[in-house]
Design an enzyme around this catalytic site. Structure first.
Site, mmCIF file in Angstrom:
data_model
loop_
_atom_site.group_PDB
_atom_site.id
_atom_site.type_symbol
_atom_site.label_atom_id
_atom_site.label_comp_id
_atom_site.label_asym_id
_atom_site.label_seq_id
_atom_site.Cartn_x
_atom_site.Cartn_y
_atom_site.Cartn_z
ATOM 1 N N THR A 1 -25.173 12.836 -16.764
ATOM 2 C CA THR A 1 -25.782 13.852 -17.623
ATOM 3 C C THR A 1 -27.281 13.983 -17.359
ATOM 4 O O THR A 1 -27.917 13.021 -16.904
ATOM 5 C CB THR A 1 -25.557 13.454 -19.101
ATOM 6 O OG1 THR A 1 -26.408 14.218 -19.941
ATOM 7 C CG2 THR A 1 -25.886 11.986 -19.366
ATOM 8 N N ASP A 2 -27.845 15.145 -17.708
ATOM 9 C CA ASP A 2 -29.304 15.308 -17.594
ATOM 10 C C ASP A 2 -30.033 14.500 -18.665
ATOM 11 O O ASP A 2 -31.249 14.300 -18.576
ATOM 12 C CB ASP A 2 -29.687 16.798 -17.680
ATOM 13 C CG ASP A 2 -29.317 17.457 -19.001
ATOM 14 O OD1 ASP A 2 -28.609 16.819 -19.823
ATOM 15 O OD2 ASP A 2 -29.714 18.618 -19.224
ATOM 16 N N GLU A 3 -29.291 14.004 -19.667
ATOM 17 C CA GLU A 3 -29.956 13.298 -20.770
ATOM 18 C C GLU A 3 -30.584 11.976 -20.321
ATOM 19 O O GLU A 3 -31.435 11.423 -21.005
ATOM 20 C CB GLU A 3 -28.980 13.083 -21.936
ATOM 21 C CG GLU A 3 -28.443 14.400 -22.442
ATOM 22 C CD GLU A 3 -27.710 14.314 -23.770
ATOM 23 O OE1 GLU A 3 -28.011 13.413 -24.568
ATOM 24 O OE2 GLU A 3 -26.824 15.158 -23.995
ATOM 25 N N LYS B 1 -25.338 5.965 -20.203
ATOM 26 C CA LYS B 1 -25.053 6.745 -18.996
ATOM 27 C C LYS B 1 -26.042 6.367 -17.890
ATOM 28 O O LYS B 1 -25.668 6.232 -16.721
ATOM 29 C CB LYS B 1 -25.136 8.252 -19.278
ATOM 30 C CG LYS B 1 -24.042 8.809 -20.166
ATOM 31 C CD LYS B 1 -22.647 8.690 -19.602
ATOM 32 C CE LYS B 1 -22.396 9.597 -18.422
ATOM 33 N NZ LYS B 1 -20.966 9.524 -17.980
ATOM 34 N N TYR C 1 -26.458 6.882 -26.205
ATOM 35 C CA TYR C 1 -25.576 7.576 -25.248
ATOM 36 C C TYR C 1 -26.252 7.690 -23.889
ATOM 37 O O TYR C 1 -25.705 7.268 -22.864
ATOM 38 C CB TYR C 1 -25.218 8.980 -25.773
ATOM 39 C CG TYR C 1 -24.622 9.887 -24.707
ATOM 40 C CD1 TYR C 1 -23.401 9.586 -24.117
ATOM 41 C CD2 TYR C 1 -25.300 11.038 -24.281
ATOM 42 C CE1 TYR C 1 -22.861 10.412 -23.126
ATOM 43 C CE2 TYR C 1 -24.766 11.862 -23.294
ATOM 44 C CZ TYR C 1 -23.550 11.545 -22.716
ATOM 45 O OH TYR C 1 -23.026 12.352 -21.735
HETATM 46 N N1 LIG Z 1 -19.985 17.709 -22.311
HETATM 47 C C1 LIG Z 1 -21.154 17.846 -21.711
HETATM 48 O O1 LIG Z 1 -21.907 18.764 -22.024
HETATM 49 C C2 LIG Z 1 -21.566 16.890 -20.610
HETATM 50 C C3 LIG Z 1 -22.729 17.181 -19.889
HETATM 51 C C4 LIG Z 1 -23.084 16.332 -18.839
HETATM 52 C C5 LIG Z 1 -22.304 15.245 -18.535
HETATM 53 N N2 LIG Z 1 -21.185 14.967 -19.262
HETATM 54 C C6 LIG Z 1 -20.385 13.791 -18.868
HETATM 55 O O2 LIG Z 1 -19.125 14.288 -18.426
HETATM 56 C C7 LIG Z 1 -18.093 13.371 -18.753
HETATM 57 C C8 LIG Z 1 -17.011 14.068 -19.563
HETATM 58 O O3 LIG Z 1 -17.591 14.631 -20.725
HETATM 59 P P1 LIG Z 1 -16.720 15.441 -21.792
HETATM 60 O O4 LIG Z 1 -17.637 16.309 -22.540
HETATM 61 O O5 LIG Z 1 -15.527 15.979 -21.131
HETATM 62 O O6 LIG Z 1 -16.289 14.234 -22.736
HETATM 63 P P2 LIG Z 1 -15.071 14.136 -23.755
HETATM 64 O O7 LIG Z 1 -15.571 13.245 -24.844
HETATM 65 O O8 LIG Z 1 -14.538 15.477 -24.086
HETATM 66 O O9 LIG Z 1 -13.942 13.379 -22.917
HETATM 67 C C9 LIG Z 1 -14.014 12.019 -22.593
HETATM 68 C C10 LIG Z 1 -12.616 11.572 -22.213
HETATM 69 O O10 LIG Z 1 -12.689 10.170 -21.866
HETATM 70 C C11 LIG Z 1 -11.588 9.508 -22.468
HETATM 71 N N3 LIG Z 1 -11.948 8.100 -22.673
HETATM 72 C C12 LIG Z 1 -12.882 7.614 -23.532
HETATM 73 N N4 LIG Z 1 -12.906 6.270 -23.465
HETATM 74 C C13 LIG Z 1 -11.985 5.910 -22.536
HETATM 75 C C14 LIG Z 1 -11.552 4.658 -22.001
HETATM 76 N N5 LIG Z 1 -12.065 3.497 -22.438
HETATM 77 N N6 LIG Z 1 -10.584 4.656 -21.049
HETATM 78 C C15 LIG Z 1 -10.047 5.824 -20.591
HETATM 79 N N7 LIG Z 1 -10.411 7.032 -21.071
HETATM 80 C C16 LIG Z 1 -11.377 7.073 -22.023
HETATM 81 C C17 LIG Z 1 -11.350 10.250 -23.780
HETATM 82 O O11 LIG Z 1 -10.034 10.028 -24.282
HETATM 83 C C18 LIG Z 1 -11.602 11.687 -23.355
HETATM 84 O O12 LIG Z 1 -10.415 12.289 -22.901
HETATM 85 C C19 LIG Z 1 -18.756 12.226 -19.494
HETATM 86 O O13 LIG Z 1 -18.991 11.191 -18.578
HETATM 87 C C20 LIG Z 1 -20.076 12.822 -19.976
HETATM 88 O O14 LIG Z 1 -21.074 11.822 -20.077
HETATM 89 C C21 LIG Z 1 -20.808 15.767 -20.291
#
Ligand SMILES: NC(=O)c1ccc[n+]([C@@H]2O[C@H](COP(=O)([O-])OP(=O)(O)OC[C@H]3O[C@@H](n4cnc5c(N)ncnc54)[C@H](O)[C@@H]3O)[C@@H](O)[C@H]2O)c1
Length: 347
Positions: free
Chosen positions: A130-132, A159, A155
């Site tokens: 993430t950019d965070e 990350k 968070y």
């Molecule tokens: N949503 C955003 O805007 C955003 C932006 C930048 C980066 N990200 C990164 O992208 C990735 C996905 O984000 P998202 O928004 O889809 O998140 P999300 O919370 O919608 O999905 C996370 C998934 O991981 C699974 N999970 C959690 N703990 C687990 C474990 N111990 N074992 C197996 N599965 C597990 C959950 O069941 C879920 O399906 C993350 O790594 C997040 O940091 C998200």
């Protein structure tokens, strides 16, 4: 090729899984997901019978389980998305974020390294971040790939830590990796705890729209399908040991975004202009709240030719339409019924 995608039942993961399963019928996609509150297999209903797709329910922090899985399937490439992803939850329970985001990543890195340590040829560990991790910007400037890490929330700290371990495995063990750091995603299938789907749901039900502080926090927003395309591109064309920032070239102050959303919702719900804006309620600020994030995505643009395909107005329009047309999905998520889907479908 056997590819392990972690967190594939989540918001971003489900779009990436679908894109890979449909586009690359010569790859076998294994989706491992613990199905926490954020994982929803209804997101992938349409592809669950495909011959090149396997879902496995499991925990990335479970070392024995993950090692056995790698031994059995010998995944050549990993796209790692599984994480605890909501900043507010990280403030309440930071340890859960260390467990999943740091320890979970370590368990995967070790399993991957141990499987391929004799030869990493044609292997890849793709870590989604993430950019965070870069902390906050003032009124000007952009995050580039060389901006120093400066995370402010549990968070983003978790990350950042996982990003460092991925790099360290690259340097220490010669493990091939790429990392992408992306801005805020929005679009269909996002769990309605995050700003845009939460507010769509609240507007539908005439509930207050809680805006943190003075609403001047600024974020860059990227449409989910554009992110999935960028991930596909980096997976296939990204240079080993490189990091790419991914952003929408699309900065919005929270309050301006909420007002645009209110306008579009009023039109779609045939409510008089200004109805939804009356629901805006300013609430106590989030501790450690980063003022502004903005991404310089010129590296991925110049080197890999990626750029977003939709404007924010178009993306938001598609997103709202999806939520309005998928009331059952939204109701199942808000009532908790989606958690029964796995039992019904797989037991
Ligand atoms: N949503 C955003 O805007 C955003 C932006 C930048 C980066 N990200 C990164 O992208 C990735 C996905 O984000 P998202 O928004 O889809 O998140 P999300 O919370 O919608 O999905 C996370 C998934 O991981 C699974 N999970 C959690 N703990 C687990 C474990 N111990 N074992 C197996 N599965 C597990 C959950 O069941 C879920 O399906 C993350 O790594 C997040 O940091 C998200």
């Amino acid at each position: 090729m056997k590819i392990l995608i972690t967190g594939g039942a989540g918001f971003i993961g489900s779009h990436v899984v679908r894109l890979f399963v449909e586009k690359y019928t010569n790859y076998h996609i294994f989706n491992i997901d613990l199905l926490t509150y954020a994982g929803n297999l209804e997101n992938l209903k349409d592809i669950e019978g495909k011959p090149n797709y396997t879902f496995i329910k499991g925990d990335i922090t479970n070392e024995v389980f993950i090692n056995e899985l790698f031994e059995k399937h010998k995944f050549e490439k990993v796209i790692h998305l599984a994480a605890e992803s909501h900043v507010d939850r990280s403030i309440k329970d930071p340890l859960a974020f260390v467990k999943t985001n740091v320890i979970g990543t370590m368990v995967l890195l070790n399993a991957f390294k141990n499987t391929w340590k004799d030869s990493f040829k044609d292997k890849l560990f793709y870590h989604i971040s993430t950019d965070e991790v870069y902390g906050t910007l003032g009124q000007i400037g952009l995050f580039t790939e060389t901006t120093a890490y400066d995370p402010n929330s549990p968070y983003s700290a978790s990350k950042a830590s996982s990003d460092h371990f991925v790099r360290a495995y690259g340097e220490t063990y010669g493990m091939p990796y790429v990392i992408t750091n992306c801005s805020n995603n929005y679009g269909q299938n996002q769990f309605p705890e995050k700003l845009i789907p939460l507010f769509i749901n609240n507007i539908i039900h005439n509930k207050p729209l809680p805006v943190y502080g003075d609403g001047n926090y600024t974020r860059d927003w990227l449409y989910i399908k554009d992110h999935a395309v960028a991930i596909d591109l980096v997976f296939h064309k990204g240079i080993n040991h490189e990091t790419y920032n991914i952003g929408g070239f699309n900065e919005w102050k929270n309050i301006d975004l909420v007002k645009l959303l209110c306008q579009q919702m009023d039109e779609k719900l045939n409510r008089p202009k200004g109805t939804s804006e009356k629901l805006i309620t300013y609430v106590k600020d989030r501790p450690g709240h980063d003022l502004r994030y903005a991404i310089d995505a010129s590296k991925i643009n110049k080197e890999l030719g990626w750029k977003p395909s939709v404007t924010f107005e178009e993306g938001l329009n598609k997103t709202i339409d999806w939520y309005l047309n998928n009331e059952t999905w939204l109701n199942n998520v808000t009532s908790g019924d989606y958690q029964m889907y796995y039992q019904k479908q797989y037991n």
